[in-house]
Design a protein around this motif. Structure first.
Motif, PDB file in Angstrom:
ATOM      1  N   ILE A  41       0.826  -1.210   0.000  1.00  0.00           N
ATOM      2  CA  ILE A  41       0.000   0.000   0.000  1.00  0.00           C
ATOM      3  C   ILE A  41       0.860   1.260   0.000  1.00  0.00           C
ATOM      4  CG2 ILE A  41      -1.573   1.352   1.452  1.00  0.00           C
ATOM      5  CD1 ILE A  41      -2.959  -1.256   2.207  1.00  0.00           C
ATOM      6  N   ILE A  42       1.947   1.244   0.739  1.00  0.00           N
ATOM      7  CA  ILE A  42       2.785   2.439   0.865  1.00  0.00           C
ATOM      8  C   ILE A  42       3.337   2.870  -0.496  1.00  0.00           C
ATOM      9  CG2 ILE A  42       4.980   3.263   1.799  1.00  0.00           C
ATOM     10  CD1 ILE A  42       4.364   1.701   4.336  1.00  0.00           C
ATOM     11  N   THR A  43       3.672   1.913  -1.348  1.00  0.00           N
ATOM     12  CA  THR A  43       4.266   2.231  -2.645  1.00  0.00           C
ATOM     13  C   THR A  43       3.267   2.161  -3.799  1.00  0.00           C
ATOM     14  OG1 THR A  43       4.923  -0.097  -2.921  1.00  0.00           O
ATOM     15  CG2 THR A  43       6.508   1.391  -1.878  1.00  0.00           C
ATOM     16  N   ALA A  44       1.978   1.961  -3.509  1.00  0.00           N
ATOM     17  CA  ALA A  44       0.991   1.766  -4.572  1.00  0.00           C
ATOM     18  C   ALA A  44       0.483   3.094  -5.106  1.00  0.00           C
ATOM     19  CB  ALA A  44      -0.185   0.931  -4.056  1.00  0.00           C
ATOM     20  N   ASP A  45       0.102   3.084  -6.399  1.00  0.00           N
ATOM     21  CA  ASP A  45      -0.581   4.240  -6.960  1.00  0.00           C
ATOM     22  C   ASP A  45      -2.066   4.159  -6.595  1.00  0.00           C
ATOM     23  OD1 ASP A  45      -1.566   2.230  -8.574  1.00  0.00           O
ATOM     24  OD2 ASP A  45      -0.403   2.810 -10.334  1.00  0.00           O
ATOM     25  N   GLU A  46      -2.840   5.118  -7.091  1.00  0.00           N
ATOM     26  CA  GLU A  46      -4.247   5.187  -6.691  1.00  0.00           C
ATOM     27  C   GLU A  46      -5.026   3.959  -7.143  1.00  0.00           C
ATOM     28  OE1 GLU A  46      -7.574   6.602  -4.838  1.00  0.00           O
ATOM     29  OE2 GLU A  46      -5.541   7.400  -4.738  1.00  0.00           O
ATOM     30  N   LEU A  47      -4.738   3.482  -8.365  1.00  0.00           N
ATOM     31  CA  LEU A  47      -5.454   2.307  -8.875  1.00  0.00           C
ATOM     32  C   LEU A  47      -5.133   1.076  -8.053  1.00  0.00           C
ATOM     33  CD1 LEU A  47      -7.266   1.009 -11.009  1.00  0.00           C
ATOM     34  CD2 LEU A  47      -5.240   0.706 -12.445  1.00  0.00           C
ATOM     35  N   LYS A  48      -3.855   0.871  -7.771  1.00  0.00           N
ATOM     36  CA  LYS A  48      -3.462  -0.284  -6.970  1.00  0.00           C
ATOM     37  C   LYS A  48      -3.984  -0.157  -5.547  1.00  0.00           C
ATOM     38  CE  LYS A  48      -1.172  -4.133  -6.343  1.00  0.00           C
ATOM     39  NZ  LYS A  48      -1.599  -5.381  -6.988  1.00  0.00           N
TER      40      LYS A  48
ATOM     41  N   GLN B  92      -7.413  -1.380  -5.129  1.00  0.00           N
ATOM     42  CA  GLN B  92      -7.488  -2.842  -5.160  1.00  0.00           C
ATOM     43  C   GLN B  92      -7.046  -3.463  -3.843  1.00  0.00           C
ATOM     44  OE1 GLN B  92      -5.007  -3.861  -8.485  1.00  0.00           O
ATOM     45  NE2 GLN B  92      -6.434  -3.082 -10.020  1.00  0.00           N
ATOM     46  N   LEU B  93      -6.139  -2.783  -3.138  1.00  0.00           N
ATOM     47  CA  LEU B  93      -5.598  -3.337  -1.896  1.00  0.00           C
ATOM     48  C   LEU B  93      -6.428  -2.972  -0.674  1.00  0.00           C
ATOM     49  CD1 LEU B  93      -1.781  -2.675  -2.465  1.00  0.00           C
ATOM     50  CD2 LEU B  93      -2.978  -4.859  -2.636  1.00  0.00           C
ATOM     51  N   LEU B  94      -7.118  -1.847  -0.717  1.00  0.00           N
ATOM     52  CA  LEU B  94      -7.889  -1.413   0.457  1.00  0.00           C
ATOM     53  C   LEU B  94      -8.943  -2.435   0.893  1.00  0.00           C
ATOM     54  CD1 LEU B  94      -8.400   2.448   0.069  1.00  0.00           C
ATOM     55  CD2 LEU B  94      -7.196   1.231   1.886  1.00  0.00           C
ATOM     56  N   PRO B  95      -9.696  -3.053  -0.034  1.00  0.00           N
ATOM     57  CA  PRO B  95     -10.669  -4.064   0.429  1.00  0.00           C
ATOM     58  C   PRO B  95     -10.025  -5.212   1.191  1.00  0.00           C
ATOM     59  CG  PRO B  95     -11.159  -3.401  -1.826  1.00  0.00           C
ATOM     60  CD  PRO B  95      -9.838  -2.789  -1.481  1.00  0.00           C
ATOM     61  N   ASP B  96      -8.814  -5.630   0.802  1.00  0.00           N
ATOM     62  CA  ASP B  96      -8.133  -6.698   1.534  1.00  0.00           C
ATOM     63  C   ASP B  96      -7.770  -6.248   2.944  1.00  0.00           C
ATOM     64  OD1 ASP B  96      -8.307  -8.342  -0.651  1.00  0.00           O
ATOM     65  OD2 ASP B  96      -6.299  -7.865  -1.409  1.00  0.00           O
ATOM     66  N   LEU B  97      -7.297  -5.020   3.073  1.00  0.00           N
ATOM     67  CA  LEU B  97      -6.965  -4.509   4.405  1.00  0.00           C
ATOM     68  C   LEU B  97      -8.213  -4.384   5.271  1.00  0.00           C
ATOM     69  CD1 LEU B  97      -4.842  -3.342   6.329  1.00  0.00           C
ATOM     70  CD2 LEU B  97      -5.304  -1.086   5.345  1.00  0.00           C
TER      71      LEU B  97
ATOM     72  N   TYR C 293      -6.713  10.825 -15.512  1.00  0.00           N
ATOM     73  CA  TYR C 293      -7.166   9.745 -14.636  1.00  0.00           C
ATOM     74  C   TYR C 293      -7.580   8.535 -15.486  1.00  0.00           C
ATOM     75  CZ  TYR C 293      -9.226   8.012 -10.233  1.00  0.00           C
ATOM     76  OH  TYR C 293      -9.513   7.302  -9.083  1.00  0.00           O
ATOM     77  N   PRO C 294      -6.678   8.042 -16.365  1.00  0.00           N
ATOM     78  CA  PRO C 294      -7.104   7.043 -17.355  1.00  0.00           C
ATOM     79  C   PRO C 294      -7.239   5.622 -16.836  1.00  0.00           C
ATOM     80  CG  PRO C 294      -4.804   7.570 -17.676  1.00  0.00           C
ATOM     81  CD  PRO C 294      -5.286   8.468 -16.575  1.00  0.00           C
ATOM     82  N   LEU C 295      -6.284   5.166 -16.035  1.00  0.00           N
ATOM     83  CA  LEU C 295      -6.256   3.742 -15.693  1.00  0.00           C
ATOM     84  C   LEU C 295      -7.475   3.295 -14.883  1.00  0.00           C
ATOM     85  CD1 LEU C 295      -2.461   3.164 -14.960  1.00  0.00           C
ATOM     86  CD2 LEU C 295      -3.722   3.040 -17.106  1.00  0.00           C
TER      87      LEU C 295
END
Length: 775
Positions: A361-368, A371-376, A666-668
């Motif tokens: 999470i610390i090194t993730a961009d907004e898109l990633k 995706q990771l927040l629901p797991d946390l 904000y494409p991705l």
């Protein structure tokens, strides 16, 4: 068919009807499909799952649950495969499987050895397990099969070499139990009866411990002829039949090897899921001093790890599965077990999973990050202890000089937990030290849950209007500010003027109050009142609050009035000016959402209102995720009450907002959402005109050089069958759309650092569309 020189079958061989009911598998073709392919290859990767199925299945068969070779009484012959790396399908000869891969111990070569009474030598390597007379972890039994004799590990039917364990247990009795007391003879007869039951089970010849069973049966006084008769009479060969059907499927072109692999794997997983017994599985660990070798191999295969995850969610207290989860965590697959309940029960695993998630999470961009927040959140939602531990950990990290960005994670978890039990709200209050301000604790907790009672608002208004207000952080929370926004911008909800004024002040204060304090002031306050919060040492700048308050009142009045038609058009310049304040633009987005999701107003919503949304996209970058969430909610809602033409126009306006998000940077996230709409089974974006509209408008709004990530995301949309059908229906006279599409593919080919498969896909799509448009 028996060889011509073979002697006649014994009298107790299977009947003519039974031979027809259980035929020997026919010889296979030279390119026979191997079940080893169906289960992911040989060795540790493909064999681990098979060996677990053997062990679990063998134990389950003893309790009447499941047999590793599938008893004909309760399963279909299309569910399990005997896997051997080198053998062909349809040819059976009991041969050792030195690779340990697959689900059986017999390879398939030559003709059925049970068709002839000629001598044939068999070597079987049997994985250990609980047996009645021999429980060694691994034993090798060499069987020389003749008409009237059988030798197992040098022990003949005459009993010239006795096993020391049998002599000790049976009092040194002979091959048939003779020479001992009547009690010993009776015990041996009972033992022989149990071994006989194991040998007459369907497909007993394929059981993992058949070698030990035969050895112990001979020691108990059984004869070789009895063993041969029982194994032949009850041989069904369902695993070989499955191999043969898989081979036919490949040769007929009905299924690809990958499709067969997926089909057989899914069927086997369903069998294990439906027949799994926690008590039997735990007994495997009780019978082994060390971790079973097949379990270590199993966790190296993603398919069988997925099976462990599914079983672990259903059987949280299973010791065997918890051990498997521990091994998976130790092997470095912590990212896969973040949502498994048993992972939370083990503190060491929980810590590893949390560390892995936070590192990403610390090194993730907004898109990633999305995706990771629901797991946390799911990791923290298992119980209050997990939530409390993670929040304390994040608060400690956020206090670090470089940890301010972690406050967002704290807020995200608080928003997720605020709608759950009261204990979560109490934890949040303790961690934020809200209990030091008892006068605002109850109102803050109510607003956090989405309840905006006039009494609570009045209490907060009084406290934050005082000379020594509490810290603004207590009302500067997303859930509290959204609750206040709903009071001011909901076109349906009616509120009193007095209540409205107090909500406006609190919202303006929360969004723009500027606190400042010096260390000298704080230290002096702490020395004067040790142990107490230093509120009077904080100076609050209210200049921005006084400027936003009338703007909020004006915007709330316009949106509460519900202007349409000429009134809205005349109010547009005022609303666009007011949108410069982020808190007001968030209120307008909520106002748009309420109209577009209300059945009574969505069909009459003026298109000019979308100009406000487009304006917000351009001036408020931090609100892009909220705008994307708004478009997603409105686009995916059921619009069956609207006619086809107005529905198409509404969705086109929604897509135009997505195009504007792509154009502004904000494409991705947008392309990922549209790909999901085109790819989903429900086909959210069904209309081909909408697909063409979004693709052409998006490609026309961007220009090279492109990032490899953008090219990959756009190709995912273009490669969907729905997109290809949409452009197949495009008129050939529409040269502008064809030019835009082909130009993008040409520019994308020049993108640096593209994967080879992506470049190949671009070339294929370019040829396809070029031939389609005949350019």
């Amino acid at each position: 068919m028996l060889p011509e020189d073979s002697p006649p079958l014994p009298l107790d061989s299977p009947s003519h009807e039974e031979q027809h009911r259980s035929p020997s598998p026919p010889p296979s073709s030279s390119s026979s499909f191997q079940s080893q392919q169906a289960f992911g290859g040989s060795g540790a990767g493909g064999g681990g799952g098979g060996e677990m199925a053997e062990h679990l299945g063998a134990h389950m068969s003893r309790s009447g649950s499941i047999s590793p070779c599938l008893s004909p009484s309760n399963t279909s012959p299309l569910l399990l495969v005997t896997s051997t790396p080198t053998s062909s399908v349809g040819e059976i000869s009991p041969q050792a499987n030195p690779g340990g891969g697959g689900f059986g111990l017999f390879s398939l070569e030559g003709t059925n050895p049970f068709e002839s009474r000629n001598a044939h030598t068999t070597t079987m390597e049997c994985d250990g397990g609980p047996t009645l007379l021999d429980s060694s972890p691994k034993s090798t039994a060499t069987v020389s099969a003749h008409a009237d004799s059988i030798v197992v590990d040098g022990v003949g039917s005459s009993g010239t070499e006795r096993d020391a364990k049998l002599d000790e247990d049976d009092g040194g009795g002979g091959g048939g139990g003779g020479g001992g007391s009547p009690e010993d003879s009776k015990a041996i007869e009972n033992l022989k009866s149990k071994l006989c039951e194991a040998l007459v089970a369907p497909d007993a010849a394929l059981e993992s411990d058949v070698g030990l069973t035969m050895k112990n049966f001979v020691k108990a006084g059984g004869t070789p002829q009895e063993i041969i008769t029982m194994l032949v009479d009850h041989y069904r060969g369902y695993s070989q039949m499955v191999n043969l059907l898989c081979d036919w499927g490949v040769h007929c072109g009905a299924l690809s090897p990958e499709a067969i692999q997926k089909l057989v794997g899914e069927q086997l997983m369903q069998l294990v899921l439906s027949h799994f017994d926690r008590a039997i599985a735990d007994s495997i660990l009780m019978e082994n001093d060390a971790v079973p070798e097949w379990l270590v191999k199993m966790i190296q295969n993603p398919q069988w790890r997925n099976l462990i995850y599914k079983l672990s969610e259903k059987h949280e207290s299973c010791v065997l599965l918890n051990l498997a989860i521990q091994l998976i965590s130790d092997s470095g697959h912590t990212e896969e077990i973040s949502t498994i309940p048993s992972a939370v029960q083990n503190f060491r695993i929980f810590n590893q999973v949390l560390k892995n998630l936070l590192s990403q999470i610390i090194t993730a961009d907004e898109l990633k990050l999305q995706q990771l927040l629901p797991d946390l959140k799911k990791l923290c939602a298992h119980n209050e202890h997990a939530y409390f531990y993670v929040q304390v950990f994040l608060h400690k990290l956020a206090a670090h000089p470089n940890g301010a960005h972690l406050k967002r994670l704290i807020t995200e978890l608080q928003c997720e937990g605020s709608h759950r039990e009261n204990v979560i709200v109490q934890i949040n209050c303790k961690l934020s030290k809200l209990d030091n301000y008892p006068s605002i604790q109850q109102p803050i907790c109510s607003l956090t849950k989405g309840v905006c009672a006039p009494s609570d608002v009045s209490q907060l208004y009084t406290e934050f209007k005082s000379q020594a207000p509490p810290p603004v952080k207590y009302i500067r929370k997303e859930e509290i500010m959204r609750t206040l926004l709903k009071e001011l911008f909901d076109p349906v909800k009616q509120v009193s003027e007095q209540h409205k004024e107090k909500c406006i002040y609190l919202l303006a204060y929360a969004s723009s109050a500027l606190e400042s304090h010096t260390m000298t002031q704080v230290q002096a306050q702490q020395q004067e009142h040790p142990g107490q919060c230093s509120t009077s040492a904080i100076a609050v700048d209210l200049s921005e609050v006084h400027r936003i308050t009338p703007a909020l009142a004006s915007a709330s009045s316009l949106c509460k009035r519900g202007p349409f038609g000429h009134d809205l058009a005349s109010s547009m310049p005022t609303l666009q000016d007011l949108c410069q304040y982020p808190v007001i633009s968030m209120g307008i987005l909520y106002w748009v959402e309420r109209y577009l999701t209300d059945v009574d107003t969505q069909s009459s919503f003026p298109n000019v209102a979308f100009d406000l949304v487009l304006h917000i996209v351009q001036i408020h970058r931090m609100q892009w995720p909220s705008i994307l969430s708004l478009i997603k909610k409105c686009f995916e809602q059921d619009l069956h009450n609207m006619e086809a033409v107005p529905q198409l126009e509404l969705k086109k306006h929604l897509l135009s907002v997505l195009v504007e998000l792509v154009r502004n940077g904000y494409p991705l996230p947008v392309l990922s959402l549209v790909h999901k709409w085109c790819h989903s089974s429900g086909m959210v974006m069904k209309d081909q005109a909408l697909i063409r509209y979004f693709i052409i408008q998006t490609l026309d709004s961007i220009s090279p050089p492109f990032s490899s990530a953008l090219v990959v995301h756009m190709l995912q949309i273009l490669s969907e069958s729905s997109s290809k059908r949409a452009f197949a229906a495009l008129e050939r006279t529409d040269h502008s759309s064809a030019y835009i599409l082909l130009k993008f593919l040409g520019d994308a080919q020049a993108t640096k650092e593209l994967p080879l498969e992506t470049s190949t896909e671009i070339t294929s799509l370019h040829h396809t569309f070029n031939a389609q448009f005949k350019l």
